[in-house]
Scaffold this active site. Sequence first.
Site, PDB file in Angstrom:
ATOM      1  N   TYR A  53      37.383 -19.302  16.498  1.00 23.63           N
ATOM      2  CA  TYR A  53      36.174 -19.407  17.325  1.00 23.63           C
ATOM      3  C   TYR A  53      34.894 -19.134  16.533  1.00 23.63           C
ATOM      4  O   TYR A  53      33.811 -19.534  16.940  1.00 23.63           O
ATOM      5  CB  TYR A  53      36.234 -18.435  18.520  1.00 23.63           C
ATOM      6  CG  TYR A  53      37.285 -18.796  19.553  1.00 23.63           C
ATOM      7  CD1 TYR A  53      37.896 -20.044  19.561  1.00 23.63           C
ATOM      8  CD2 TYR A  53      37.663 -17.890  20.533  1.00 23.63           C
ATOM      9  CE1 TYR A  53      38.860 -20.367  20.503  1.00 23.63           C
ATOM     10  CE2 TYR A  53      38.615 -18.216  21.490  1.00 23.63           C
ATOM     11  CZ  TYR A  53      39.214 -19.449  21.460  1.00 23.63           C
ATOM     12  OH  TYR A  53      40.176 -19.779  22.388  1.00 23.63           O
TER      13      TYR A  53
ATOM     14  N   LYS B 120      51.613 -17.961  14.024  1.00 19.23           N
ATOM     15  CA  LYS B 120      52.224 -19.278  13.819  1.00 19.23           C
ATOM     16  C   LYS B 120      52.494 -19.402  12.315  1.00 19.23           C
ATOM     17  O   LYS B 120      52.033 -20.324  11.628  1.00 19.23           O
ATOM     18  CB  LYS B 120      51.255 -20.367  14.343  1.00 19.23           C
ATOM     19  CG  LYS B 120      51.836 -21.744  14.469  1.00 19.23           C
ATOM     20  CD  LYS B 120      52.853 -21.905  15.582  1.00 19.23           C
ATOM     21  CE  LYS B 120      53.457 -23.302  15.543  1.00 19.23           C
ATOM     22  NZ  LYS B 120      54.666 -23.431  16.364  1.00 19.23           N
TER      23      LYS B 120
ATOM     24  N   ASP C 117      54.288 -20.219  20.254  1.00 20.32           N
ATOM     25  CA  ASP C 117      54.904 -21.106  21.256  1.00 20.32           C
ATOM     26  C   ASP C 117      56.057 -20.404  21.958  1.00 20.32           C
ATOM     27  O   ASP C 117      56.217 -20.486  23.182  1.00 20.32           O
ATOM     28  CB  ASP C 117      55.353 -22.437  20.616  1.00 20.32           C
ATOM     29  CG  ASP C 117      55.959 -22.268  19.231  1.00 20.32           C
ATOM     30  OD1 ASP C 117      55.916 -21.138  18.681  1.00 20.32           O
ATOM     31  OD2 ASP C 117      56.488 -23.247  18.681  1.00 20.32           O
TER      32      ASP C 117
ATOM     33  N   ASP D 108      43.495 -15.396  23.522  1.00 25.36           N
ATOM     34  CA  ASP D 108      42.739 -15.954  24.645  1.00 25.36           C
ATOM     35  C   ASP D 108      43.716 -16.601  25.633  1.00 25.36           C
ATOM     36  O   ASP D 108      43.676 -16.352  26.846  1.00 25.36           O
ATOM     37  CB  ASP D 108      41.763 -17.004  24.080  1.00 25.36           C
ATOM     38  CG  ASP D 108      40.726 -17.435  25.087  1.00 25.36           C
ATOM     39  OD1 ASP D 108      40.710 -16.889  26.200  1.00 25.36           O
ATOM     40  OD2 ASP D 108      39.930 -18.333  24.764  1.00 25.36           O
TER      41      ASP D 108
ATOM     42  N   ASP E 136      45.460 -14.711  29.337  1.00 27.30           N
ATOM     43  CA  ASP E 136      45.315 -15.344  30.650  1.00 27.30           C
ATOM     44  C   ASP E 136      46.683 -15.602  31.279  1.00 27.30           C
ATOM     45  O   ASP E 136      46.877 -15.405  32.477  1.00 27.30           O
ATOM     46  CB  ASP E 136      44.543 -16.670  30.546  1.00 27.30           C
ATOM     47  CG  ASP E 136      43.058 -16.462  30.779  1.00 27.30           C
ATOM     48  OD1 ASP E 136      42.579 -15.333  30.545  1.00 27.30           O
ATOM     49  OD2 ASP E 136      42.375 -17.419  31.188  1.00 27.30           O
TER      50      ASP E 136
END
Length: 354
Positions: free
Chosen positions: A142, A188, A220, A244, A248
């Site tokens: 980001y 990852k 994943d 992020d 959620d």
Amino acid sequence: MNNYKIAVIKGDGIGPEIVDEAIKVLDAVASKENFNLEYNEFLLGGSAVDVFDNPCPDETIKGCLNANAVLFGSIGGEKWDNLPKEKRPEFGLLKLRKSLGLFANVRPAIIFDELLNASTLKPEVIKGVDLSVVRELTGGIYFGEPREKTADVAFNTMIYTKEEIERIAEVAFEEAMKRRKKVTSVDKANVLEVSELWRETVEEVHKRYPLVELEHMYVDNAAMQLVRNPKQFDVILTGNIFGDILSDEASMIIGSIGLLPSASIGGKVGLFEPIHGSAPDIAGQGIANPIATILSAAMMLDYLGETKAAQRINTAIKNVLQEGYRTKDLASFDAKEVVTTEEMGSLIAEHASN
Ligand code: NAD
């Protein structure tokens, strides 16, 4: 008697309604546990734009830096949606977090047995879930440079320094030491070099926390495991973009957005806020659920070292839910009585001072 200076940012939409209830509860436990809270109010977001033409005035940053902690409601609303980017409420919050050096976001997701039916997952899958997502907040893709978009191609840069990984890993291991002593580091590393460094650095920090069990999980798989068997997790440690998404996902296990608190820490002063936004659709109607903000206030007390007072709040919320009181968002889940924002705050304050 301990005295704490609290910077209060009520914000926009339902922000003022829910923060008022959190303050009511804080006052109730402060007098019971014998400490004093001194509140100073500051503007941020749309309300700051209206007064200062600036969503994050210097006065607010200074006020927060002078406090022991920041209690924050929520910002944003249609009224300010069409302003240029640097005048928008959301920009104000990003600037405040950055100015306070808040590089770690901690989001606990705790299931209340009384609200097992509020989740879209089966009660037997979620009963007993008690996990905390520790997300890196100021680095990663980001914020990475270079970044660019042309008509035909666009790119961003996922970047982490060793130092950034070390400090967020420390927050996660410290959090785990207060909990069930397990960290799942999510990355990852099978594809990304940045994740390879992440994994190596987390391993190094782990050497200083021999009592904590560490496991690594690809993002994943973590997304899948969170809905398959969320009880396996204690602390989930992850970078900005993965965090992020996963935080959620973790929050939806609980069922209502009005129940989830968060802490942003790492700088001189911590900031405590519900995970939801300013809910303009229900603002001013007295139906917002104040529990996420009240739980955030409890996290703030924990952070200040007032653990008994924090525990009082958590128990009070449980008891009020057990008695069947629900705000409108949870009215269909085993409610005996539907109450307003203010009534919910008063009930929790009353229980917390017993
Ligand atoms: P939102 O979280 O405000 O609302 C989503 C839905 O959840 C709405 O239906 C709302 O009524 C409901 N809801 C949220 N909090 C609730 C509560 N405490 N009790 C009962 N119901 C609740 O998200 P949104 O609608 O996407 O965004 C509204 C505004 O909030 C936007 O301007 C957005 O930018 C801003 N926002 C701010 C923050 C923040 O301040 N940290 C976070 C997210 C969004």
